[in-house]
Design a protein around this motif. Structure first.
Motif, PDB file in Angstrom:
ATOM      1  N   HIS A 121      -2.538 -12.552 -17.896  1.00 37.35           N
ATOM      2  CA  HIS A 121      -1.466 -13.140 -18.692  1.00 37.35           C
ATOM      3  C   HIS A 121      -1.526 -12.564 -20.099  1.00 37.35           C
ATOM      4  CE1 HIS A 121       1.453 -16.009 -20.126  1.00 37.35           C
ATOM      5  NE2 HIS A 121       0.630 -16.330 -21.108  1.00 37.35           N
ATOM      6  N   ASP A 122      -0.462 -11.938 -20.537  1.00 40.30           N
ATOM      7  CA  ASP A 122      -0.406 -11.308 -21.838  1.00 40.30           C
ATOM      8  C   ASP A 122       0.318 -12.211 -22.833  1.00 40.30           C
ATOM      9  OD1 ASP A 122       0.108  -8.324 -20.054  1.00 40.30           O
ATOM     10  OD2 ASP A 122      -1.722  -8.920 -21.074  1.00 40.30           O
ATOM     11  N   PRO A 123       0.045 -12.056 -24.124  1.00 42.66           N
ATOM     12  CA  PRO A 123       0.614 -12.956 -25.120  1.00 42.66           C
ATOM     13  C   PRO A 123       2.141 -12.991 -25.106  1.00 42.66           C
ATOM     14  CG  PRO A 123      -1.173 -11.686 -26.085  1.00 42.66           C
ATOM     15  CD  PRO A 123      -0.927 -11.123 -24.717  1.00 42.66           C
ATOM     16  N   ALA A 124       2.798 -11.907 -24.769  1.00 39.56           N
ATOM     17  CA  ALA A 124       4.263 -11.860 -24.801  1.00 39.56           C
ATOM     18  C   ALA A 124       4.866 -12.291 -23.474  1.00 39.56           C
ATOM     19  CB  ALA A 124       4.735 -10.459 -25.179  1.00 39.56           C
ATOM     20  N   MET A 125       4.087 -12.971 -22.627  1.00 37.64           N
ATOM     21  CA  MET A 125       4.576 -13.574 -21.389  1.00 37.64           C
ATOM     22  C   MET A 125       4.772 -12.579 -20.253  1.00 37.64           C
ATOM     23  SD  MET A 125       4.453 -16.658 -22.248  1.00 37.64           S
ATOM     24  CE  MET A 125       5.159 -17.446 -20.808  1.00 37.64           C
ATOM     25  N   THR A 126       4.360 -11.348 -20.403  1.00 39.77           N
ATOM     26  CA  THR A 126       4.354 -10.416 -19.287  1.00 39.77           C
ATOM     27  C   THR A 126       3.118 -10.698 -18.442  1.00 39.77           C
ATOM     28  OG1 THR A 126       5.479  -8.733 -20.583  1.00 39.77           O
ATOM     29  CG2 THR A 126       4.308  -7.993 -18.634  1.00 39.77           C
ATOM     30  N   VAL A 127       3.292 -10.808 -17.140  1.00 36.65           N
ATOM     31  CA  VAL A 127       2.190 -11.159 -16.259  1.00 36.65           C
ATOM     32  C   VAL A 127       2.007 -10.057 -15.224  1.00 36.65           C
ATOM     33  CG1 VAL A 127       1.305 -12.826 -14.591  1.00 36.65           C
ATOM     34  CG2 VAL A 127       2.590 -13.615 -16.574  1.00 36.65           C
ATOM     35  N   PHE A 128       0.794  -9.558 -15.103  1.00 32.87           N
ATOM     36  CA  PHE A 128       0.459  -8.557 -14.095  1.00 32.87           C
ATOM     37  C   PHE A 128      -0.718  -9.051 -13.275  1.00 32.87           C
ATOM     38  CE2 PHE A 128       2.128  -5.744 -17.561  1.00 32.87           C
ATOM     39  CZ  PHE A 128       3.225  -5.263 -16.871  1.00 32.87           C
ATOM     40  N   THR A 129      -0.758  -8.687 -12.016  1.00 30.54           N
ATOM     41  CA  THR A 129      -1.965  -8.882 -11.231  1.00 30.54           C
ATOM     42  C   THR A 129      -2.983  -7.817 -11.656  1.00 30.54           C
ATOM     43  OG1 THR A 129      -1.176  -7.425  -9.468  1.00 30.54           O
ATOM     44  CG2 THR A 129      -0.654  -9.763  -9.274  1.00 30.54           C
ATOM     45  N   PRO A 130      -4.271  -8.016 -11.360  1.00 30.10           N
ATOM     46  CA  PRO A 130      -5.251  -6.979 -11.686  1.00 30.10           C
ATOM     47  C   PRO A 130      -4.880  -5.661 -11.014  1.00 30.10           C
ATOM     48  CG  PRO A 130      -6.351  -9.027 -11.108  1.00 30.10           C
ATOM     49  CD  PRO A 130      -4.906  -9.219 -10.782  1.00 30.10           C
ATOM     50  N   PRO A 131      -5.154  -4.530 -11.651  1.00 31.95           N
ATOM     51  CA  PRO A 131      -4.813  -3.244 -11.036  1.00 31.95           C
ATOM     52  C   PRO A 131      -5.610  -3.015  -9.762  1.00 31.95           C
ATOM     53  CG  PRO A 131      -6.184  -2.918 -12.977  1.00 31.95           C
ATOM     54  CD  PRO A 131      -5.804  -4.366 -12.961  1.00 31.95           C
ATOM     55  N   PRO A 132      -5.035  -2.279  -8.810  1.00 31.87           N
ATOM     56  CA  PRO A 132      -5.768  -1.992  -7.581  1.00 31.87           C
ATOM     57  C   PRO A 132      -6.925  -1.038  -7.847  1.00 31.87           C
ATOM     58  CG  PRO A 132      -3.763  -0.687  -7.674  1.00 31.87           C
ATOM     59  CD  PRO A 132      -3.704  -1.635  -8.838  1.00 31.87           C
ATOM     60  N   ALA A 133      -7.848  -0.985  -6.919  1.00 33.17           N
ATOM     61  CA  ALA A 133      -8.994  -0.082  -7.067  1.00 33.17           C
ATOM     62  C   ALA A 133      -8.558   1.377  -6.985  1.00 33.17           C
ATOM     63  CB  ALA A 133     -10.041  -0.377  -6.009  1.00 33.17           C
ATOM     64  N   THR A 134      -7.481   1.641  -6.235  1.00 27.65           N
ATOM     65  CA  THR A 134      -7.004   3.015  -6.094  1.00 27.65           C
ATOM     66  C   THR A 134      -5.502   3.004  -5.884  1.00 27.65           C
ATOM     67  OG1 THR A 134      -7.303   5.106  -4.878  1.00 27.65           O
ATOM     68  CG2 THR A 134      -7.346   3.067  -3.600  1.00 27.65           C
ATOM     69  N   ALA A 135      -4.854   4.113  -6.238  1.00 28.29           N
ATOM     70  CA  ALA A 135      -3.416   4.286  -6.040  1.00 28.29           C
ATOM     71  C   ALA A 135      -3.139   5.766  -5.862  1.00 28.29           C
ATOM     72  CB  ALA A 135      -2.625   3.720  -7.215  1.00 28.29           C
ATOM     73  N   ALA A 136      -1.986   6.078  -5.270  1.00 28.66           N
ATOM     74  CA  ALA A 136      -1.632   7.485  -5.039  1.00 28.66           C
ATOM     75  C   ALA A 136      -0.123   7.654  -5.116  1.00 28.66           C
ATOM     76  CB  ALA A 136      -2.150   7.955  -3.672  1.00 28.66           C
ATOM     77  N   TRP A 137       0.288   8.855  -5.530  1.00 34.38           N
ATOM     78  CA  TRP A 137       1.700   9.205  -5.638  1.00 34.38           C
ATOM     79  C   TRP A 137       1.937  10.586  -5.027  1.00 34.38           C
ATOM     80  CZ3 TRP A 137      -1.098   6.722  -9.272  1.00 34.38           C
ATOM     81  CH2 TRP A 137      -0.592   5.529  -9.810  1.00 34.38           C
ATOM     82  N   GLN A 138       3.100  10.770  -4.460  1.00 40.50           N
ATOM     83  CA  GLN A 138       3.533  12.080  -4.002  1.00 40.50           C
ATOM     84  C   GLN A 138       4.497  12.659  -5.026  1.00 40.50           C
ATOM     85  OE1 GLN A 138       5.394  12.087  -0.154  1.00 40.50           O
ATOM     86  NE2 GLN A 138       5.882  14.270  -0.210  1.00 40.50           N
ATOM     87  N   HIS A 139       4.248  13.903  -5.428  1.00 43.87           N
ATOM     88  CA  HIS A 139       5.158  14.578  -6.355  1.00 43.87           C
ATOM     89  C   HIS A 139       6.476  14.894  -5.653  1.00 43.87           C
ATOM     90  CE1 HIS A 139       1.814  14.865  -9.040  1.00 43.87           C
ATOM     91  NE2 HIS A 139       1.206  15.864  -8.428  1.00 43.87           N
ATOM     92  N   LEU A 140       7.541  14.902  -6.431  1.00 42.59           N
ATOM     93  CA  LEU A 140       8.866  15.188  -5.900  1.00 42.59           C
ATOM     94  C   LEU A 140       9.536  16.324  -6.666  1.00 42.59           C
ATOM     95  CD1 LEU A 140      10.235  11.513  -5.631  1.00 42.59           C
ATOM     96  CD2 LEU A 140       9.219  12.884  -3.791  1.00 42.59           C
ATOM     97  N   ASP A 141      10.463  16.993  -5.991  1.00 40.67           N
ATOM     98  CA  ASP A 141      11.423  17.912  -6.602  1.00 40.67           C
ATOM     99  C   ASP A 141      10.772  19.094  -7.329  1.00 40.67           C
ATOM    100  OD1 ASP A 141      13.276  16.225  -5.527  1.00 40.67           O
ATOM    101  OD2 ASP A 141      13.920  15.366  -7.424  1.00 40.67           O
ATOM    102  N   VAL A 142      10.341  18.893  -8.585  1.00 45.46           N
ATOM    103  CA  VAL A 142       9.890  20.023  -9.384  1.00 45.46           C
ATOM    104  C   VAL A 142       8.558  20.588  -8.913  1.00 45.46           C
ATOM    105  CG1 VAL A 142      11.162  19.288 -11.422  1.00 45.46           C
ATOM    106  CG2 VAL A 142       8.816  18.528 -11.113  1.00 45.46           C
ATOM    107  N   ARG A 143       7.776  19.776  -8.183  1.00 42.91           N
ATOM    108  CA  ARG A 143       6.484  20.255  -7.702  1.00 42.91           C
ATOM    109  C   ARG A 143       6.161  19.569  -6.381  1.00 42.91           C
ATOM    110  NH1 ARG A 143       5.080  17.002 -12.411  1.00 42.91           N
ATOM    111  NH2 ARG A 143       5.264  18.925 -13.624  1.00 42.91           N
ATOM    112  N   THR A 144       5.248  20.180  -5.615  1.00 47.51           N
ATOM    113  CA  THR A 144       4.778  19.624  -4.353  1.00 47.51           C
ATOM    114  C   THR A 144       3.304  19.307  -4.486  1.00 47.51           C
ATOM    115  OG1 THR A 144       6.367  20.956  -3.100  1.00 47.51           O
ATOM    116  CG2 THR A 144       4.499  20.051  -1.881  1.00 47.51           C
ATOM    117  N   GLY A 145       2.910  18.085  -4.115  1.00 43.60           N
ATOM    118  CA  GLY A 145       1.503  17.735  -4.210  1.00 43.60           C
ATOM    119  C   GLY A 145       1.302  16.242  -4.325  1.00 43.60           C
ATOM    120  N   PHE A 146       0.085  15.861  -4.735  1.00 43.45           N
ATOM    121  CA  PHE A 146      -0.284  14.449  -4.809  1.00 43.45           C
ATOM    122  C   PHE A 146      -1.085  14.169  -6.072  1.00 43.45           C
ATOM    123  CE2 PHE A 146       0.658  14.637  -0.314  1.00 43.45           C
ATOM    124  CZ  PHE A 146       1.156  13.366  -0.033  1.00 43.45           C
ATOM    125  N   GLU A 147      -1.055  12.909  -6.464  1.00 42.57           N
ATOM    126  CA  GLU A 147      -1.945  12.376  -7.492  1.00 42.57           C
ATOM    127  C   GLU A 147      -2.690  11.193  -6.881  1.00 42.57           C
ATOM    128  OE1 GLU A 147      -1.922  10.483 -12.015  1.00 42.57           O
ATOM    129  OE2 GLU A 147      -0.043  10.666 -10.910  1.00 42.57           O
TER     130      GLU A 147
END
Length: 208
Positions: A11-37
């Protein structure tokens, strides 16, 4: 004021609420490049530590960027260590900041970055999470978020003027209008409940 845990949610002072971040995450690049993060996130006594790797083929060139980013409890960047590998060789970079907008690159002052509180990696969708957590924008609010922008292949560092405007949530997801005028970029970013990007139009999509 740093975020505090309320009922298992951040819970943040300005009322924005997030769950704890996950242990890991991944993204696939699109369009300008091919690959992963792929990224691994964990809390530390001083805030958060992010370790990631992004790989891509762009304009026929293959490259890899490894990074370790340290964040304070409010998600402002404190340091970043990067290694870039490509056919042109291997490069290393260390960025350090005092959290008040003053930066050093490999130990040398970088006054052109004064006022920046975030690092933004050309090759990363993850780093667009940092301003969203740090700013705690209410719906309808907007803010500039200048960042230390790091190019993928040569690790050159530039000042990047950015702007975030929070929209009403859609489907339970936070949404922001994002602009980076120097790159002629204006798009809508969608985030999950932990404040990580799900969809960056034309650049990346979350896969895990």
């Amino acid at each position: 004021m740093p975020a505090t845990s309320v009922g298992g949610r951040w819970h943040d002072p300005a009322m924005t609420v997030f769950t704890p971040p996950p242990a890991t995450a991944a993204w696939q690049h699109l369009d300008v490049r091919t690959g992963f993060e792929v990224v691994y996130l964990r809390s530390t006594p001083g805030g958060y530590r992010v370790e990631g790797c992004t790989t891509a083929v762009e304009d026929g060139d293959a490259w890899v960027v490894d990074y370790i980013i340290e964040l304070d409890p409010g998600w402002a960047t404190r340091s970043a260590r990067l290694t870039s590998r490509s056919a042109r060789g291997e490069r290393h970079l260390t960025l350090e900041t005092d959290g008040a907008g003053h930066w050093r690159l490999d130990g040398e002052p970088a006054p052109w970055l004064d006022g920046c509180l975030d690092v933004d990696l050309e090759s990363s969708a993850l780093t667009n999470a940092f301003p969203v957590h740090r700013l705690h924008l209410d719906v309808g609010a907007a803010s500039p978020a200048p960042a230390a922008f790091v190019r993928a292949t040569d690790l050159a560092v530039e000042r990047l003027e950015q702007h975030y405007a929070r929209l009403p949530d859609g489907g339970g997801r936070q949404r922001y209008d994002y602009a980076a005028p120097v790159f002629d970029v204006a798009c809508r970013l969608t985030y999950d409940e932990s404040g990580l990007v799900l969809d960056y139009p034309g650049l990346a999509v979350r896969t895990a």
